[in-house]
Design a protein around this motif. Structure first.
Motif, short mmCIF file in Angstrom:
data_model
loop_
_atom_site.label_atom_id
_atom_site.label_comp_id
_atom_site.label_asym_id
_atom_site.label_seq_id
_atom_site.Cartn_x
_atom_site.Cartn_y
_atom_site.Cartn_z
N GLN A 112 0.86 -1.18 0.00
CA GLN A 112 0.00 0.00 0.00
C GLN A 112 0.90 1.23 0.00
O GLN A 112 2.07 1.14 0.37
N PRO A 113 0.39 2.38 -0.37
CA PRO A 113 1.23 3.58 -0.30
C PRO A 113 1.72 3.78 1.13
O PRO A 113 0.94 3.69 2.06
N SER A 114 3.01 3.99 1.28
CA SER A 114 3.57 4.16 2.62
C SER A 114 3.26 5.57 3.14
O SER A 114 2.90 6.45 2.38
N GLN A 115 3.44 5.73 4.44
CA GLN A 115 3.16 7.03 5.08
C GLN A 115 4.02 8.13 4.47
O GLN A 115 3.60 9.27 4.35
N SER A 116 5.26 7.76 4.05
CA SER A 116 6.16 8.77 3.49
C SER A 116 5.71 9.22 2.10
O SER A 116 6.07 10.30 1.66
N GLU A 117 4.93 8.40 1.39
CA GLU A 117 4.46 8.75 0.05
C GLU A 117 3.18 9.58 0.10
O GLU A 117 2.78 10.17 -0.88
N ILE A 118 2.50 9.59 1.24
CA ILE A 118 1.25 10.33 1.38
C ILE A 118 1.50 11.50 2.32
O ILE A 118 2.07 11.34 3.40
N SER A 119 1.05 12.67 1.93
CA SER A 119 1.24 13.84 2.79
C SER A 119 0.36 13.70 4.03
O SER A 119 -0.61 12.94 4.05
#
Length: 194
Positions: A112-119
């Motif tokens: 899944q999109p990691s926390q670092s990839e999502i603002s």
């Protein structure tokens, strides 16, 4: 070409003599090897490997006196024992293809999109919208509902967002912002996290 009684009798005779299907087809003319094999099968003619053994005349058993005489002669004239005939190589078997594994409960999900990839804003927005999600099942989805999956598909705690979709997109406004990010913003976040 039709199988007349004369042709069938000729087929039976040649088959009994041990001729191959190709030879029979050539002699009969106007018929293929496969047609001969098919007709032999439909007629129920026996397999020649067993009929050839049965058709071969059995040797008469030697009389006891002759047996003893032959044994004595063979011992006297027998050369050194010959090496045993080589055994045929065992048939190679092909490996049985194994079915592909099925994902079951407890197995890891696709990344899944990691926390670092999502603002932080997007993450907060996503969490807020997921609390208000309509929690639709796969069968309840339409072309106008958000198809963003939430939860583990192997459990009962799995559903789809269900909020109204953005025009031309499969997700709602919040999930579109996560799924369709411009390359430059992703690069910027990755370089900032290093």
């Amino acid at each position: 070409m039709s199988w007349t009684d004369d042709r069938v009798e000729a087929l039976k005779k040649m088959w009994g003599e041990g001729k191959s299907a190709s030879q029979i087809a050539k002699e009969l003319g106007g018929v293929t090897r496969n047609a001969v094999i098919g007709k032999v099968h439909r007629l129920g003619l026996s397999n020649r490997t067993t009929s050839a053994k049965a058709a071969a005349p059995e040797k008469e058993a030697p009389k006891p006196k002759a047996k003893a005489k032959e044994a004595a002669e063979s011992k006297a004239a027998a050369p050194a024992p010959a090496a045993e005939a080589p055994k045929p190589a065992p048939e190679k078997t092909l490996p049985i293809p194994r079915p592909k594994p099925i994902i079951t409960a407890g197995q890891p999900l696709p990344p899944q999109p990691s926390q670092s990839e999502i603002s932080a804003e997007q993450l907060a927005s996503m969490q807020e919208i997921e609390k208000k999600a309509r929690k639709l099942t796969l069968m309840q989805l339409t072309e106008r509902t958000c198809k963003w999956p939430i939860g583990d598909p192997a459990t009962e705690e799995f559903w789809f967002c269900g909020h109204p979709c953005q025009t031309g997109k499969p997700y709602c406004e919040t999930h579109v912002a996560v799924a369709f990010q411009p390359m430059s913003s992703r690069r910027d976040r990755r370089s900032a996290s290093r």
